[in-house]
Motif scaffolding. Structure first.
Motif, PDB file in Angstrom:
ATOM      1  N   LEU A 179       0.827  -1.204   0.000  1.00 35.65           N
ATOM      2  CA  LEU A 179       0.000   0.000   0.000  1.00 35.65           C
ATOM      3  C   LEU A 179       0.865   1.259   0.000  1.00 35.65           C
ATOM      4  N   LEU A 180       1.901   1.269   0.837  1.00 39.84           N
ATOM      5  CA  LEU A 180       2.790   2.431   0.929  1.00 39.84           C
ATOM      6  C   LEU A 180       3.585   2.633  -0.358  1.00 39.84           C
ATOM      7  N   VAL A 181       4.128   1.564  -0.893  1.00 40.82           N
ATOM      8  CA  VAL A 181       4.922   1.661  -2.125  1.00 40.82           C
ATOM      9  C   VAL A 181       4.049   2.146  -3.280  1.00 40.82           C
ATOM     10  N   SER A 182       2.848   1.609  -3.399  1.00 44.23           N
ATOM     11  CA  SER A 182       1.940   2.050  -4.470  1.00 44.23           C
ATOM     12  C   SER A 182       1.624   3.532  -4.341  1.00 44.23           C
ATOM     13  N   SER A 183       1.373   3.977  -3.136  1.00 43.34           N
ATOM     14  CA  SER A 183       1.065   5.385  -2.905  1.00 43.34           C
ATOM     15  C   SER A 183       2.250   6.274  -3.279  1.00 43.34           C
ATOM     16  N   LEU A 184       3.449   5.893  -2.864  1.00 43.73           N
ATOM     17  CA  LEU A 184       4.644   6.681  -3.186  1.00 43.73           C
ATOM     18  C   LEU A 184       4.897   6.714  -4.693  1.00 43.73           C
ATOM     19  N   LEU A 185       4.710   5.587  -5.364  1.00 46.60           N
ATOM     20  CA  LEU A 185       4.933   5.545  -6.812  1.00 46.60           C
ATOM     21  C   LEU A 185       3.926   6.400  -7.576  1.00 46.60           C
ATOM     22  N   ARG A 186       2.753   6.613  -7.012  1.00 48.04           N
ATOM     23  CA  ARG A 186       1.745   7.486  -7.625  1.00 48.04           C
ATOM     24  C   ARG A 186       2.036   8.965  -7.348  1.00 48.04           C
ATOM     25  N   GLY A 187       3.000   9.243  -6.497  1.00 43.75           N
ATOM     26  CA  GLY A 187       3.311  10.624  -6.149  1.00 43.75           C
ATOM     27  C   GLY A 187       2.543  11.139  -4.955  1.00 43.75           C
ATOM     28  N   ASN A 188       1.932  10.229  -4.209  1.00 43.35           N
ATOM     29  CA  ASN A 188       1.207  10.623  -3.013  1.00 43.35           C
ATOM     30  C   ASN A 188       2.136  10.636  -1.802  1.00 43.35           C
ATOM     31  N   LYS A 189       1.572  10.973  -0.650  1.00 40.94           N
ATOM     32  CA  LYS A 189       2.379  11.093   0.562  1.00 40.94           C
ATOM     33  C   LYS A 189       1.855  10.174   1.658  1.00 40.94           C
ATOM     34  N   ILE A 190       2.688  10.038   2.674  1.00 42.29           N
ATOM     35  CA  ILE A 190       2.357   9.250   3.851  1.00 42.29           C
ATOM     36  C   ILE A 190       2.151  10.231   5.002  1.00 42.29           C
ATOM     37  N   ILE A 191       1.009  10.133   5.646  1.00 46.85           N
ATOM     38  CA  ILE A 191       0.675  10.988   6.785  1.00 46.85           C
ATOM     39  C   ILE A 191       0.694  10.103   8.022  1.00 46.85           C
ATOM     40  N   VAL A 192       1.406  10.541   9.064  1.00 50.71           N
ATOM     41  CA  VAL A 192       1.611   9.701  10.241  1.00 50.71           C
ATOM     42  C   VAL A 192       1.054  10.394  11.476  1.00 50.71           C
ATOM     43  N   CYS A 193       0.380   9.609  12.312  1.00 48.24           N
ATOM     44  CA  CYS A 193      -0.252  10.152  13.508  1.00 48.24           C
ATOM     45  C   CYS A 193      -0.095   9.181  14.671  1.00 48.24           C
ATOM     46  N   GLY A 194       0.499   9.665  15.737  1.00 53.36           N
ATOM     47  CA  GLY A 194       0.580   8.908  16.983  1.00 53.36           C
ATOM     48  C   GLY A 194       0.263   9.843  18.129  1.00 53.36           C
ATOM     49  N   HIS A 195      -0.312   9.312  19.180  1.00 53.37           N
ATOM     50  CA  HIS A 195      -0.695  10.151  20.313  1.00 53.37           C
ATOM     51  C   HIS A 195      -0.140   9.531  21.588  1.00 53.37           C
ATOM     52  N   GLY A 196       0.129  10.361  22.568  1.00 63.75           N
ATOM     53  CA  GLY A 196       0.687   9.857  23.820  1.00 63.75           C
ATOM     54  C   GLY A 196       2.077   9.293  23.587  1.00 63.75           C
ATOM     55  N   ARG A 197       2.345   8.121  24.147  1.00 68.78           N
ATOM     56  CA  ARG A 197       3.674   7.505  24.001  1.00 68.78           C
ATOM     57  C   ARG A 197       3.965   7.104  22.557  1.00 68.78           C
ATOM     58  N   SER A 198       2.937   6.920  21.765  1.00 68.33           N
ATOM     59  CA  SER A 198       3.123   6.556  20.357  1.00 68.33           C
ATOM     60  C   SER A 198       3.625   7.713  19.504  1.00 68.33           C
ATOM     61  N   TYR A 199       3.552   8.920  20.039  1.00 70.88           N
ATOM     62  CA  TYR A 199       3.998  10.078  19.263  1.00 70.88           C
ATOM     63  C   TYR A 199       5.483   9.980  18.921  1.00 70.88           C
ATOM     64  N   ALA A 200       6.290   9.467  19.839  1.00 70.47           N
ATOM     65  CA  ALA A 200       7.726   9.318  19.578  1.00 70.47           C
ATOM     66  C   ALA A 200       7.974   8.335  18.433  1.00 70.47           C
ATOM     67  N   ASN A 201       7.232   7.236  18.401  1.00 69.32           N
ATOM     68  CA  ASN A 201       7.365   6.282  17.296  1.00 69.32           C
ATOM     69  C   ASN A 201       6.932   6.920  15.977  1.00 69.32           C
ATOM     70  N   ALA A 202       5.879   7.741  16.018  1.00 67.78           N
ATOM     71  CA  ALA A 202       5.423   8.431  14.809  1.00 67.78           C
ATOM     72  C   ALA A 202       6.504   9.388  14.302  1.00 67.78           C
ATOM     73  N   GLN A 203       7.153  10.105  15.220  1.00 69.06           N
ATOM     74  CA  GLN A 203       8.238  11.010  14.831  1.00 69.06           C
ATOM     75  C   GLN A 203       9.374  10.239  14.162  1.00 69.06           C
ATOM     76  N   LEU A 204       9.737   9.102  14.742  1.00 70.72           N
ATOM     77  CA  LEU A 204      10.831   8.302  14.178  1.00 70.72           C
ATOM     78  C   LEU A 204      10.473   7.806  12.781  1.00 70.72           C
ATOM     79  N   LEU A 205       9.248   7.364  12.580  1.00 73.86           N
ATOM     80  CA  LEU A 205       8.837   6.894  11.260  1.00 73.86           C
ATOM     81  C   LEU A 205       8.978   7.997  10.219  1.00 73.86           C
ATOM     82  N   VAL A 206       8.501   9.185  10.534  1.00 71.94           N
ATOM     83  CA  VAL A 206       8.593  10.290   9.580  1.00 71.94           C
ATOM     84  C   VAL A 206      10.061  10.674   9.347  1.00 71.94           C
ATOM     85  N   ALA A 207      10.875  10.660  10.383  1.00 71.96           N
ATOM     86  CA  ALA A 207      12.306  10.946  10.218  1.00 71.96           C
ATOM     87  C   ALA A 207      12.949   9.946   9.262  1.00 71.96           C
ATOM     88  N   ASN A 208      12.594   8.667   9.417  1.00 73.46           N
ATOM     89  CA  ASN A 208      13.142   7.628   8.529  1.00 73.46           C
ATOM     90  C   ASN A 208      12.671   7.804   7.090  1.00 73.46           C
TER      91      ASN A 208
END
Length: 194
Positions: A33-62
């Motif tokens: 799903l992610l690869v197809s979206s990127l190949l179409r020129g779309n973006k990935i939007i990431v959302c984490g709340h509470g303790r998951s926010y740090a994991n969301a930040q790391l994903l976007v950084a990567n």
């Protein structure tokens, strides 16, 4: 104390063993799903709340910078909890609209929303997922076993990666592994390097 440390390792290892049996198909679907979206020129939007926010930040950084190999940046957006953006939204609106307003401003048809929700009951996450379904944005949900709140919010085009654990610390550890796996598999799929 040493026995407690060993028990923590054993618990974490057992969660990973269970996940290795339960999650590969879901992870593969998420990568496709992610690869197809990127190949179409779309973006990935990431959302984490509470303790998951740090994991969301790391994903976007990567995604924006790199994971392990040098490659072009992938278009990705972190729905922001901190900074003046989050503060202004919370000041002027209900807390539940924190991510919703940001999402509505940046999301387009064909994008993918990744939500990280160990408990599955965070209203701000549920609200942004509801927005995604109205905008034809696919959802990848990283959850745990306490995710009854997600029922009815995910369609057959969405992917749930449900960690086989109930303890939040084990779920967060597994989410970090899944984030790393997604990044490595996206790079492998697009650049096919060892």
């Amino acid at each position: 104390m040493l026995e407690k440390i060993k028990a923590l390792y054993a618990d974490s290892i057992q969660t990973q063993i269970s996940a290795s049996d339960a999650l590969p198909v879901s992870i593969q679907k998420a990568v496709n799903l992610l690869v197809s979206s990127l190949l179409r020129g779309n973006k990935i939007i990431v959302c984490g709340h509470g303790r998951s926010y740090a994991n969301a930040q790391l994903l976007v950084a990567n995604l924006l910078n790199r994971y392990e190999m040098e490659r072009p940046s992938f278009p990705s957006v972190l729905l922001s909890l901190d900074s003046a953006v989050g503060s202004a939204i919370v000041l002027d609106n209900q807390l539940t609209t924190l991510y919703q307003r940001q999402f509505n401003a940046v999301a387009q048809q064909g994008d993918v929303l990744i939500v990280l929700s160990p408990d599955g009951n965070e209203e701000v996450i549920l609200d942004v997922m509801d927005c995604a379904s109205t905008k034809d944005v696919a959802i990848i949900a990283l959850t745990g076993m306490n995710n009854g709140y997600f029922q009815g919010l995910l369609s057959e085009n969405d992917v749930e990666i449900q960690v086989p654990a109930q303890k939040e610390s084990r779920i967060l550890e597994s989410h970090l592994f899944i984030i790393n796996a997604l990044c490595e598999l996206i790079d492998y799929s697009l650049f096919n390097q060892n």
